[in-house]
Scaffold this motif. Structure first.
Motif, PDB file in Angstrom:
ATOM      1  N   PHE A 212       0.534  -0.946  -0.324  1.00  0.00           N
ATOM      2  CA  PHE A 212      -0.424  -0.422  -0.069  1.00  0.00           C
ATOM      3  C   PHE A 212       0.874   1.133   0.088  1.00  0.00           C
ATOM      4  O   PHE A 212       1.639   1.844   1.488  1.00  0.00           O
ATOM      5  N   LEU A 213       0.894   2.052  -1.273  1.00  0.00           N
ATOM      6  CA  LEU A 213       1.994   2.911  -1.171  1.00  0.00           C
ATOM      7  C   LEU A 213       1.744   4.390  -0.457  1.00  0.00           C
ATOM      8  O   LEU A 213       0.161   4.061  -0.405  1.00  0.00           O
ATOM      9  N   PRO A 214       2.769   4.807  -0.028  1.00  0.00           N
ATOM     10  CA  PRO A 214       3.749   4.779   0.021  1.00  0.00           C
ATOM     11  C   PRO A 214       4.352   4.034   0.699  1.00  0.00           C
ATOM     12  O   PRO A 214       5.424   4.525   1.337  1.00  0.00           O
ATOM     13  N   ALA A 215       3.239   3.512   2.007  1.00  0.00           N
ATOM     14  CA  ALA A 215       4.596   2.543   2.963  1.00  0.00           C
ATOM     15  C   ALA A 215       5.270   1.506   2.222  1.00  0.00           C
ATOM     16  O   ALA A 215       4.383   1.043   0.741  1.00  0.00           O
ATOM     17  N   PHE A 216       6.637   0.991   2.344  1.00  0.00           N
ATOM     18  CA  PHE A 216       7.036   0.162   1.870  1.00  0.00           C
ATOM     19  C   PHE A 216       7.883   0.336   0.328  1.00  0.00           C
ATOM     20  O   PHE A 216       7.620  -0.733  -0.541  1.00  0.00           O
ATOM     21  N   ASP A 245       8.703   4.149  -7.631  1.00  0.00           N
ATOM     22  CA  ASP A 245       7.485   3.879  -7.164  1.00  0.00           C
ATOM     23  C   ASP A 245       6.258   5.250  -6.383  1.00  0.00           C
ATOM     24  O   ASP A 245       5.242   5.587  -5.327  1.00  0.00           O
TER      25      ASP A 245
END
Lengths: 301, 301, 301, 301
Positions: A212-216, A245
């Motif tokens: 689930f961008l911007p996570a990871f 990303d």
């Protein structure tokens, strides 16, 4: 998967409406735009069957609209329609795009070892739910060859790694041109594309990122999700830009996990979300439902 | 909100079971642990009514269990029970915690200007669905005073900013002691706590962060979510540690947004998720459903 | 809930746009309708800020559109606008409705003993998120009086049962007229209304039914859901017609339950869904987003 | 789908744990049951790795438990274990079931013209996520033959209609016996089974119904959902009993639709829910997670 079935698919996919067209327009907002557009279409003999609009700001904002219409003999009329509309666009400072039901987009799929996203795309396409011609699949591994060739789609194996990127991309670009590709789908391709490559397909490369961008952002999102102890994992489909990303997000979704789920479970569970999130983005792109503005997407669905 | 109602609430909240107990145990996994625990409880006259367990790894992993039981005269028996169990824990290298239905946890709530999370907690508490005594509300603003005092809960106004943090916390700690607080709920308090403060309440401070962590750590998550063009916004409840927004995650949830939603819309929409995600975490804590292990939570729900 | 707060609310609710209008049109589909409508509005000096349309069938179907526009001095222009549009409507066989930001709808709420739906409506209204004047609350019980009167809303207690239905409704109709009610919200009122009453408020009475209709029509839906062992329970908001629970459905939602949930749990869990499903329907009605056609709703959201 | 892949699948599916067992017990609730069961397993050398329990009522209710354990040499020990446990079951009035990782269940699938549910089952099975041997597929149409036989699964075509039901079922029962079937999955089979047939497979036939039961029992649920104007459509998996669509519900889910969706859209959208709801039920059955009690299911997941 047999010939009989493939025929059946082709038959169903042919039934799409040759008289159907889509007009996407963006311009500074002002009164009267809808009147101008709808009157133009009416005068061309077109009937509006779907229309969605968005104004970014009531004061001095931008105006965006997507109109779906039907028009008798659109195939023969389209050149004239396009030329006439250019005049109007010039007067009102409009950016626009016209798409025709008679011109199916041509898609290429890049894939690596993980084939679940590719399989989902092929399944949807086979069911007649993906309005595109899948003209080529390219992979840096051989895993996907059987299922691709079984459907009569050309498969090209091009080994890839970061040391031979230039050469690999030269070969890929040649294939993109040979197959006259409109849309490139990265179905878990896992290789970074160079700015040179990306610039040739601005807003025409869709990637699926397994978080689930911007996570990871970046590599190993499931491993990092596990380490952080998140309670939901997600997937994000986006247009590819030169920032890894960071391109315009098209669609995202998540699914619940808990403390019992190890990295392998996260991958298995997440693969379901990846599949559906990628397919949605691809469908919306093929139906010309997406406008990119300021590194964000407006999606009319 | 009138006296009549408050009486009604107190009555309902009193009906909780004084004979109910909870046993939480963690230890290295090995065969026979369930047998030891269940046999011990049986011999004490207790009946297991709910049991959840988790083994981190089938080979040499850790074993965690939460057992809910009922036992006649538990109030008088509890001291003995606890002492007897210490013997067993020593033999098997168990960490454990015993909680009793007769001992309601005492909660403090810290709040700033935004009161929606506070209101949700008060609503749930008022409906008898939050098994705690809310003993004090502390705020660096006056906004929440009327609704808190209307329910007969003490309200303390302590202005706060980062320059007077030490002094503010000294005052707060005094109140924590005076009100004998078991659980501290940060209901959008928006002030950073010092390591000194946090260490006094390890795994007993629950915060709500208004993003899907680890996305948008720190200030202004809705503004940054808007800028990134995400298609889902979320909220995360977690135990507070000394690393900002890095504590063990208890619960997360998300809600769909689209290109039409500006920052103010994200805040409005997100506030619903914040409310439900915070309340869930608080409930699970109050019901002793959470075990913290390696900066992650095991939640038995 | 104090005077200070109520003032604050009134202030916020006043900021709505007096220059905003909504035009809803339905007519047999044919080319050129959008052109006619948008050109008319342009000529009146209005700017279209939102537009949604639906064609029931590409061949000989019905056309429905909802247009939101802003127009300088709409308050003074509205009478003329309406008169001019009548001409156009006559020519094209259009049914239409014009609504103005300056004319807030007046709502009455009927409630029985269960007050959770009422509380949700009041909360939303208090937060400025329900664009209506709540002019009266009527109940056959006294439970809701304190919370209603605390907000300065008139509360009328009218005992009701099926033997005195005529007389009760006569009294209610008198109040409806006195308070000049546009929309009647049944927030778990639990009494059946007679055809005489219903016919006075066609498509203006919204009810919340505590099941996923058409499952569990009539009384005791949670009891029957429990007996059947369903894995999801739901709620349905709909316009009231003379056929019990058979009116046009506006919104539905469900929530997961399992074998551990007894009837009391289902009621508690379901009450959350009832609240949100009712509020959504009320909001969409107040924003003129709903068109009723053939006992179904078209909802433009 | 080629030989190479099938081998790969078989390899992965073989890795399941032969030392894993499951014990399901139901009996009148009383203190000490968990102690009895866990002590028994400990004495047999088994380690409990997962355990879920449910008590229907704290006073005089029924107790249900599902225990997953590992035990060295379970294959050779199982006969003795079973015999020993019978003694205990007799003493405490327990009903019980023991299942072993070494004994994979054998499944048959019945299908009609619509193959999406069948394809989902085959996909899951092919990915190693369905812990069963699919030993035969039977259909009253030829559509599914190619995809079934491509995977090396026997396919039997038995034309069926209500006039020749007896004869058809006789033939089917013969095949059920020949293939030694443990579980029968009706993947949109669309034919009613007689009480004689059903009684042979009590709680071993899983059906998928294409509605959110008990709404739209019987034929044509999507057509009726469309006519009623519901805002969600669903699917229900259940064990088959002699009352049509009235058997114990295992799983249900829904998906949002709106006024734009015609019957064909509902079928397309609904088919996704049917697939996932059926697969979940089948997985839970295969993992012995379901206990049927009073025409309801207890699902330990």
């Amino acid at each position: 998967m047999l010939n009989r079935e493939i025929d059946h698919i082709k038959f169903r996919q042919k039934r799409r409406n040759e008289n159907q067209g889509r007009l996407l327009v963006s311009c500074p907002d002002k009164p009267g735009i809808v009147s101008v557009l709808s009157t133009f279409l009416y005068q061309q003999g077109a009937n509006i069957i779907e229309s969605s609009q968005y104004t970014s700001d009531p004061e001095n904002g931008m105006f965006f609209i997507r109109i779906e219409f039907v028009c008798e003999d659109l195939v023969t009329k389209s050149a004239r329609l396009e030329k006439d509309f250019e005049e109007i666009a010039k007067i009102h400072g409009m950016g626009f795009r016209l798409a025709y039901g008679s011109e199916r987009k041509r898609s290429a799929i890049y894939v690596s070892r993980e084939t679940h996203c590719l399989m989902e795309l092929l399944w949807e396409w086979q069911s007649g739910d993906l309005d595109t011609d899948i003209v080529v699949v390219i992979s840096n591994h051989e895993e996907a060859r059987p299922m691709v060739e079984a459907l009569g789609i050309p498969f090209h194996y091009i080994p890839a790694n970061k040391d031979i990127r230039q050469q690999v991309e030269a070969e890929q670009i040649q294939l993109m041109e040979k197959y006259d590709v409109d849309l490139l789908i990265l179905a878990r391709y896992m290789q970074i594309l160079t700015p040179n490559f990306v610039s040739r397909f601005a807003n025409r490369i869709i990637n699926i990122h397994h978080s689930f961008l911007p996570a990871f952002i970046g590599a190993g999102p499931y491993e990092r999700a596990y380490d952080r102890g998140v309670k939901l994992i997600g997937a994000t489909s986006h247009y590819v830009t030169n920032d890894l990303d960071e391109g315009p997000i098209i669609e995202q979704d998540v699914v619940r996990v808990d403390h019992r789920d190890h990295v392998a479970d996260l991958k298995k569970i997440g693969s379901q979300v990846e599949r559906s999130v990628l397919v949605k983005a691809v469908k919306w792109h093929l139906e010309d439902r997406i406008i990119v503005q300021d590194n964000k997407t407006i999606v009319f669905h």
